[in-house]
Motif scaffolding. Structure first.
Motif, PDB file in Angstrom:
ATOM      1  N   PRO A 151       2.044 -13.297   1.815  1.00 38.07           N
ATOM      2  CA  PRO A 151       2.646 -14.288   0.917  1.00 38.07           C
ATOM      3  C   PRO A 151       3.431 -13.692  -0.242  1.00 38.07           C
ATOM      4  N   PHE A 152       3.124 -12.451  -0.596  1.00 42.46           N
ATOM      5  CA  PHE A 152       3.785 -11.826  -1.746  1.00 42.46           C
ATOM      6  C   PHE A 152       4.464 -10.521  -1.329  1.00 42.46           C
ATOM      7  N   GLY A 153       5.232 -10.591  -0.263  1.00 41.37           N
ATOM      8  CA  GLY A 153       5.870  -9.393   0.271  1.00 41.37           C
ATOM      9  C   GLY A 153       6.922  -8.786  -0.635  1.00 41.37           C
ATOM     10  N   ASP A 154       7.391  -9.573  -1.618  1.00 38.28           N
ATOM     11  CA  ASP A 154       8.419  -9.075  -2.545  1.00 38.28           C
ATOM     12  C   ASP A 154       7.827  -8.499  -3.826  1.00 38.28           C
ATOM     13  N   VAL A 155       6.503  -8.413  -3.898  1.00 38.85           N
ATOM     14  CA  VAL A 155       5.841  -7.921  -5.103  1.00 38.85           C
ATOM     15  C   VAL A 155       5.351  -6.488  -4.879  1.00 38.85           C
ATOM     16  N   ARG A 156       5.486  -5.649  -5.910  1.00 41.81           N
ATOM     17  CA  ARG A 156       4.955  -4.287  -5.866  1.00 41.81           C
ATOM     18  C   ARG A 156       3.855  -4.162  -6.916  1.00 41.81           C
ATOM     19  N   PHE A 157       2.786  -3.483  -6.527  1.00 41.59           N
ATOM     20  CA  PHE A 157       1.591  -3.420  -7.362  1.00 41.59           C
ATOM     21  C   PHE A 157       1.262  -2.009  -7.827  1.00 41.59           C
ATOM     22  N   CYS A 158       0.612  -1.958  -8.991  1.00 39.75           N
ATOM     23  CA  CYS A 158      -0.007  -0.734  -9.498  1.00 39.75           C
ATOM     24  C   CYS A 158      -1.494  -1.028  -9.637  1.00 39.75           C
ATOM     25  N   PRO A 159      -2.304  -0.730  -8.609  1.00 38.17           N
ATOM     26  CA  PRO A 159      -3.738  -0.980  -8.703  1.00 38.17           C
ATOM     27  C   PRO A 159      -4.370  -0.082  -9.765  1.00 38.17           C
ATOM     28  N   THR A 160      -5.178  -0.680 -10.612  1.00 43.65           N
ATOM     29  CA  THR A 160      -5.863   0.033 -11.688  1.00 43.65           C
ATOM     30  C   THR A 160      -7.252  -0.573 -11.848  1.00 43.65           C
ATOM     31  N   GLY A 161      -8.230   0.280 -12.088  1.00 39.24           N
ATOM     32  CA  GLY A 161      -9.597  -0.203 -12.228  1.00 39.24           C
ATOM     33  C   GLY A 161     -10.408   0.201 -11.018  1.00 39.24           C
ATOM     34  N   GLY A 162     -11.179   1.269 -11.161  1.00 38.70           N
ATOM     35  CA  GLY A 162     -11.944   1.787 -10.034  1.00 38.70           C
ATOM     36  C   GLY A 162     -11.154   2.728  -9.151  1.00 38.70           C
ATOM     37  N   VAL A 163      -9.893   2.988  -9.492  1.00 37.29           N
ATOM     38  CA  VAL A 163      -9.082   3.932  -8.723  1.00 37.29           C
ATOM     39  C   VAL A 163      -9.346   5.338  -9.246  1.00 37.29           C
ATOM     40  N   SER A 164      -9.522   6.279  -8.320  1.00 33.18           N
ATOM     41  CA  SER A 164      -9.884   7.648  -8.693  1.00 33.18           C
ATOM     42  C   SER A 164      -9.186   8.629  -7.763  1.00 33.18           C
ATOM     43  N   ALA A 165      -9.405   9.908  -8.036  1.00 31.78           N
ATOM     44  CA  ALA A 165      -8.842  10.935  -7.162  1.00 31.78           C
ATOM     45  C   ALA A 165      -9.354  10.779  -5.735  1.00 31.78           C
ATOM     46  N   ALA A 166     -10.546  10.204  -5.585  1.00 32.43           N
ATOM     47  CA  ALA A 166     -11.168  10.078  -4.266  1.00 32.43           C
ATOM     48  C   ALA A 166     -10.524   8.982  -3.409  1.00 32.43           C
ATOM     49  N   ASN A 167     -10.009   7.924  -4.034  1.00 31.64           N
ATOM     50  CA  ASN A 167      -9.476   6.810  -3.243  1.00 31.64           C
ATOM     51  C   ASN A 167      -8.004   6.501  -3.505  1.00 31.64           C
ATOM     52  N   ALA A 168      -7.358   7.245  -4.403  1.00 30.14           N
ATOM     53  CA  ALA A 168      -5.967   6.952  -4.762  1.00 30.14           C
ATOM     54  C   ALA A 168      -5.045   6.985  -3.552  1.00 30.14           C
ATOM     55  N   ALA A 169      -5.234   7.963  -2.668  1.00 26.92           N
ATOM     56  CA  ALA A 169      -4.344   8.096  -1.512  1.00 26.92           C
ATOM     57  C   ALA A 169      -4.415   6.875  -0.604  1.00 26.92           C
ATOM     58  N   GLU A 170      -5.588   6.254  -0.498  1.00 22.71           N
ATOM     59  CA  GLU A 170      -5.718   5.053   0.339  1.00 22.71           C
ATOM     60  C   GLU A 170      -4.880   3.911  -0.224  1.00 22.71           C
ATOM     61  N   PHE A 171      -4.901   3.753  -1.536  1.00 26.39           N
ATOM     62  CA  PHE A 171      -4.093   2.708  -2.157  1.00 26.39           C
ATOM     63  C   PHE A 171      -2.606   3.014  -2.012  1.00 26.39           C
ATOM     64  N   LEU A 172      -2.238   4.267  -2.243  1.00 25.47           N
ATOM     65  CA  LEU A 172      -0.824   4.648  -2.200  1.00 25.47           C
ATOM     66  C   LEU A 172      -0.235   4.528  -0.795  1.00 25.47           C
ATOM     67  N   ALA A 173      -1.077   4.497   0.220  1.00 27.95           N
ATOM     68  CA  ALA A 173      -0.586   4.373   1.597  1.00 27.95           C
ATOM     69  C   ALA A 173      -0.114   2.959   1.927  1.00 27.95           C
ATOM     70  N   LEU A 174      -0.465   1.986   1.094  1.00 28.02           N
ATOM     71  CA  LEU A 174      -0.083   0.602   1.345  1.00 28.02           C
ATOM     72  C   LEU A 174       1.376   0.373   0.952  1.00 28.02           C
ATOM     73  N   ALA A 175       2.079  -0.405   1.753  1.00 31.17           N
ATOM     74  CA  ALA A 175       3.514  -0.619   1.535  1.00 31.17           C
ATOM     75  C   ALA A 175       3.815  -1.366   0.249  1.00 31.17           C
ATOM     76  N   ASN A 176       2.880  -2.178  -0.237  1.00 29.63           N
ATOM     77  CA  ASN A 176       3.144  -2.952  -1.459  1.00 29.63           C
ATOM     78  C   ASN A 176       2.601  -2.273  -2.718  1.00 29.63           C
ATOM     79  N   VAL A 177       2.182  -1.026  -2.608  1.00 29.47           N
ATOM     80  CA  VAL A 177       1.703  -0.264  -3.763  1.00 29.47           C
ATOM     81  C   VAL A 177       2.747   0.775  -4.151  1.00 29.47           C
ATOM     82  N   ALA A 178       3.228   0.667  -5.382  1.00 24.69           N
ATOM     83  CA  ALA A 178       4.249   1.604  -5.866  1.00 24.69           C
ATOM     84  C   ALA A 178       3.621   2.818  -6.533  1.00 24.69           C
ATOM     85  N   CYS A 179       2.478   2.617  -7.173  1.00 19.48           N
ATOM     86  CA  CYS A 179       1.750   3.706  -7.830  1.00 19.48           C
ATOM     87  C   CYS A 179       0.356   3.187  -8.133  1.00 19.48           C
ATOM     88  N   VAL A 180      -0.481   4.034  -8.684  1.00 14.97           N
ATOM     89  CA  VAL A 180      -1.808   3.606  -9.124  1.00 14.97           C
ATOM     90  C   VAL A 180      -1.990   4.008 -10.580  1.00 14.97           C
TER      91      VAL A 180
END
Length: 214
Positions: A151-180
């Motif tokens: 539904p929000f394919g035109d939105v880019r996100f910066c996930p923050t909160g609970g993001v760490s060196a251990a899981n950052a790469a998983e978030f960054l692999a998503l097409a709608n994530v621009a950074c963390v």
């Protein structure tokens, strides 16, 4: 006066925006220089301490290679104060029309915080499509971001909160994530003890995190 970046420029500069809490103004400039030396220029200094605005001002004046922003912007007054201190972008933990209008009127790039579809719609109505997903892990994490891709394919996100060196790469692999966003680049003990080389090393590792081509 330094040019204000757009929100997408803020999110696109590096894989990670450090979420910085500073208690001592004396730490501001060496910390910023350490992060820049590691390849991280977009610096979010949170308005969570009495020293925050003075820290933003010091970085803005003395570290020209850094682009300093203000985090934890919760009101139009916060946005105004941050701009006067030299902030070139703002990050909010949530979104209100008043914050969005204030940043628009100030020419201050804003990454509004959202955690629900209704908040995304409210931000989009005011012209914001580069958003902070907060608190990311607690609000649904990877599964929520994947669900929003439809539904929000035109939105880019910066996930923050609970993001760490251990899981950052998983978030960054998503097409709608621009950074963390995350605080692991600036550990409290490293800042307190002036371990700037350690912070530069953490920044350099973060700067190397892969992002898919978009």
């Amino acid at each position: 006066m330094a040019l204000m970046p757009s929100a997408l420029e803020v999110m696109g500069d590096a894989p990670v925006i450090p979420v910085i809490v500073l208690e001592d103004v004396a730490h501001a400039v060496p910390l910023a220089r350490a992060l820049v030396a590691g390849g991280i220029r977009m610096l979010e200094v949170t308005l969570r301490t009495p020293a925050a605005l003075a820290c933003i001002e010091k970085i803005a004046k003395e570290v020209p290679d850094a682009v300093v922003g203000a985090g934890t912007v919760r009101s139009a007054a916060d946005a105004q104060a941050a701009t006067m201190a030299g902030a070139r972008f703002a990050v909010s933990p949530g979104y209100t029309h008043a914050i969005g209008k204030a940043c628009h009127d100030l020419g201050l790039a804003l990454l509004p915080g959202v955690a629900t579809g209704s908040e995304i719609l409210a931000a989009q109505e005011d012209g914001y499509t580069a958003l902070k997903f907060f608190p990311a892990v607690q609000a649904g994490g990877l599964a929520m971001l994947k669900a929003w891709q439809g539904p929000f394919g035109d939105v880019r996100f910066c996930p923050t909160g609970g993001v760490s060196a251990a899981n950052a790469a998983e978030f960054l692999a998503l097409a709608n994530v621009a950074c963390v966003g995350g605080s692991w680049l600036t550990p409290a003990d490293a800042v307190k003890n002036g371990q700037w080389d350690r912070i530069t090393a953490l920044a350099a590792e973060a700067a190397k995190l892969p992002r898919p081509r978009r």
